[in-house]
Design an enzyme around this catalytic site. Sequence first.
Site, PDB file in Angstrom:
ATOM      1  N   GLU A  62       2.336  21.035   7.532  1.00 36.35           N
ATOM      2  CA  GLU A  62       3.532  20.898   8.357  1.00 36.35           C
ATOM      3  C   GLU A  62       4.657  20.188   7.606  1.00 36.35           C
ATOM      4  OE1 GLU A  62       1.821  20.870  12.881  1.00 36.35           O
ATOM      5  OE2 GLU A  62       1.668  18.995  11.788  1.00 36.35           O
ATOM      6  N   CYS A  73      10.975  16.068   5.781  1.00 34.81           N
ATOM      7  CA  CYS A  73       9.747  15.320   5.514  1.00 34.81           C
ATOM      8  C   CYS A  73       8.690  16.338   5.110  1.00 34.81           C
ATOM      9  CB  CYS A  73       9.352  14.578   6.788  1.00 34.81           C
ATOM     10  SG  CYS A  73       7.794  13.722   6.659  1.00 34.81           S
ATOM     11  N   CYS A  94      -5.813  14.724   4.475  1.00 39.76           N
ATOM     12  CA  CYS A  94      -5.618  13.491   3.697  1.00 39.76           C
ATOM     13  C   CYS A  94      -6.944  12.760   3.584  1.00 39.76           C
ATOM     14  CB  CYS A  94      -4.591  12.601   4.386  1.00 39.76           C
ATOM     15  SG  CYS A  94      -4.204  11.094   3.467  1.00 39.76           S
ATOM     16  N   CYS A 144      -6.571   6.463   7.339  1.00 40.41           N
ATOM     17  CA  CYS A 144      -5.871   5.454   8.154  1.00 40.41           C
ATOM     18  C   CYS A 144      -6.131   5.748   9.635  1.00 40.41           C
ATOM     19  CB  CYS A 144      -4.360   5.481   7.895  1.00 40.41           C
ATOM     20  SG  CYS A 144      -3.913   5.100   6.196  1.00 40.41           S
ATOM     21  N   CYS A 151      -3.382   7.443  12.054  1.00 38.10           N
ATOM     22  CA  CYS A 151      -2.722   8.674  11.621  1.00 38.10           C
ATOM     23  C   CYS A 151      -3.570   9.911  11.929  1.00 38.10           C
ATOM     24  CB  CYS A 151      -2.445   8.592  10.127  1.00 38.10           C
ATOM     25  SG  CYS A 151      -1.660  10.064   9.480  1.00 38.10           S
ATOM     26  N   CYS A 187       6.004  10.308  12.785  1.00 41.82           N
ATOM     27  CA  CYS A 187       5.128   9.741  11.751  1.00 41.82           C
ATOM     28  C   CYS A 187       3.707   9.605  12.284  1.00 41.82           C
ATOM     29  CB  CYS A 187       5.587   8.344  11.361  1.00 41.82           C
ATOM     30  SG  CYS A 187       7.138   8.318  10.525  1.00 41.82           S
TER      31      CYS A 187
HETATM   32  N1  SAH Z   1       0.271   8.740   2.710  1.00 40.43           N
HETATM   33  C1  SAH Z   1       1.622   8.265   2.640  1.00 40.43           C
HETATM   34  C2  SAH Z   1       2.636   9.172   3.324  1.00 40.43           C
HETATM   35  C3  SAH Z   1       2.269   9.758   4.670  1.00 40.43           C
HETATM   36  S1  SAH Z   1       2.276   8.638   6.046  1.00 40.43           S
HETATM   37  C4  SAH Z   1       1.712   6.853   3.175  1.00 40.43           C
HETATM   38  O1  SAH Z   1       0.714   6.337   3.676  1.00 40.43           O
HETATM   39  O2  SAH Z   1       2.757   6.247   3.054  1.00 40.43           O
HETATM   40  C5  SAH Z   1       3.974   8.302   6.326  1.00 40.43           C
HETATM   41  C6  SAH Z   1       4.234   7.060   7.147  1.00 40.43           C
HETATM   42  O3  SAH Z   1       3.832   7.278   8.515  1.00 40.43           O
HETATM   43  C7  SAH Z   1       3.465   5.831   6.668  1.00 40.43           C
HETATM   44  O4  SAH Z   1       4.340   4.752   6.500  1.00 40.43           O
HETATM   45  C8  SAH Z   1       2.502   5.566   7.819  1.00 40.43           C
HETATM   46  O5  SAH Z   1       2.170   4.200   7.892  1.00 40.43           O
HETATM   47  C9  SAH Z   1       3.281   6.069   9.004  1.00 40.43           C
HETATM   48  N2  SAH Z   1       2.443   6.345  10.183  1.00 40.43           N
HETATM   49  C10 SAH Z   1       1.220   6.886  10.210  1.00 40.43           C
HETATM   50  N3  SAH Z   1       0.735   6.965  11.477  1.00 40.43           N
HETATM   51  C11 SAH Z   1       1.702   6.445  12.279  1.00 40.43           C
HETATM   52  C12 SAH Z   1       1.822   6.248  13.692  1.00 40.43           C
HETATM   53  N4  SAH Z   1       0.842   6.577  14.536  1.00 40.43           N
HETATM   54  N5  SAH Z   1       2.969   5.712  14.157  1.00 40.43           N
HETATM   55  C13 SAH Z   1       3.984   5.369  13.312  1.00 40.43           C
HETATM   56  N6  SAH Z   1       3.930   5.547  11.988  1.00 40.43           N
HETATM   57  C14 SAH Z   1       2.796   6.060  11.472  1.00 40.43           C
END
Ligand code: SAH
Length: 348
Positions: A92, A109, A116, A120, A123, A335
């Site tokens: 996406e 984006c 991935c 995390c 996410c 995000c």
């Molecule tokens: N792997 C990379 C890029 C993808 S995530 C990284 O970790 O930076 C992009 C951003 O989205 C990151 O800053 C992450 O912390 C944020 N993110 C992930 N899940 C989220 C959520 N549920 N709410 C808000 N931001 C989130």
Amino acid sequence: MKKSPIKNLSASEAESLFAELGEKPYRASQLFNWLYEKNVDSFDAMTNFSKNLRSRLEELYLISPIALEERAISSDGTEKYLFRTVDGHFIESVLIKRDGSEEGRLTICISSQVGCPMGCRFCRTAKIGFRRNLSPAEILDQICQVRRLSGLKNDNIVFMGMGEPFMNYENVMKAAEIMNYSFGFHISVRRITISTCGLIKGIERYIDEKRPYNLAISLNDTVPEKRAEVMPVEKANPMTKIAELLERKFPISRNRVTLEYVMRADNISREDAGRLRKIFRRGRIKLNLIRLNRGDHGLTPPSESEVAAFVRELEIMNVPITVRKSFGDDIGAACGQLAGTRYGAANS
Ligand code: SAH
């Protein structure tokens, strides 16, 4: 013979190709102009190439390694694009129409991996698991397609879609380099942001290689044990080591490093602000705050007043901050919400 994606070629690789085909090296810049600036989707459209050259390229190469599967538009104007790769994977990309303070700016984006591996907890992409890395062509074509399908030209690129860019280092850097070519998209290095969950080896390599793009690191906590609970990457890549590395190596002449901080109800106390200030006291950082978006993570977003109090604390401590507005939540484009849509189990 299987055709290879032409957008995998760097400028020097394209020059070698044209040399092999008995053409002049300047054909390479013409090619980049067609592929990225003019953004055509067929070799036939490349009218300053001879018929013969066009058909040779057509025999050997593929222009688009991804195809649109679905497009969704949010009530706030954000557009989410689901693409299918040639081998049947889904990724996406998101077009964001207003970038907080930078009114009127368009940001795309993009994804760097299918799924991935970082795990995390907050996410959705993590729930898909890791499928494979994207090629430079698959990374670049997301921009071509979003531009063509939306009819809009973005100024900013953020590697904040699906995947961990530093787990796909070479392809991401090659794609970023091509984005910057003057006869292609010509996107300024200052308008390309690479976001990592904090892989120390990747950050160090990035600094050593003097990569000129903006660097963003997802911090999301100030207590190592708490960070490790939601971001397993902390265990082998402690944030204290990241702070040390930035202090020791990140050049003064560069834009500040952005620390992204997803705010939950339990990570934005006054003590958190103090710890943050202390850990990064000597690094040249700025903080990018975003509220936790919805997902099946079981974590609690903060209230407006908790956010306001945290922002006040940070301001008193003189930490440069921006509070990021969330876009596209209603279509799962915000995000942490990109889950390839078709990977059913990942969607809640
Ligand atoms: N792997 C990379 C890029 C993808 S995530 C990284 O970790 O930076 C992009 C951003 O989205 C990151 O800053 C992450 O912390 C944020 N993110 C992930 N899940 C989220 C959520 N549920 N709410 C808000 N931001 C989130």
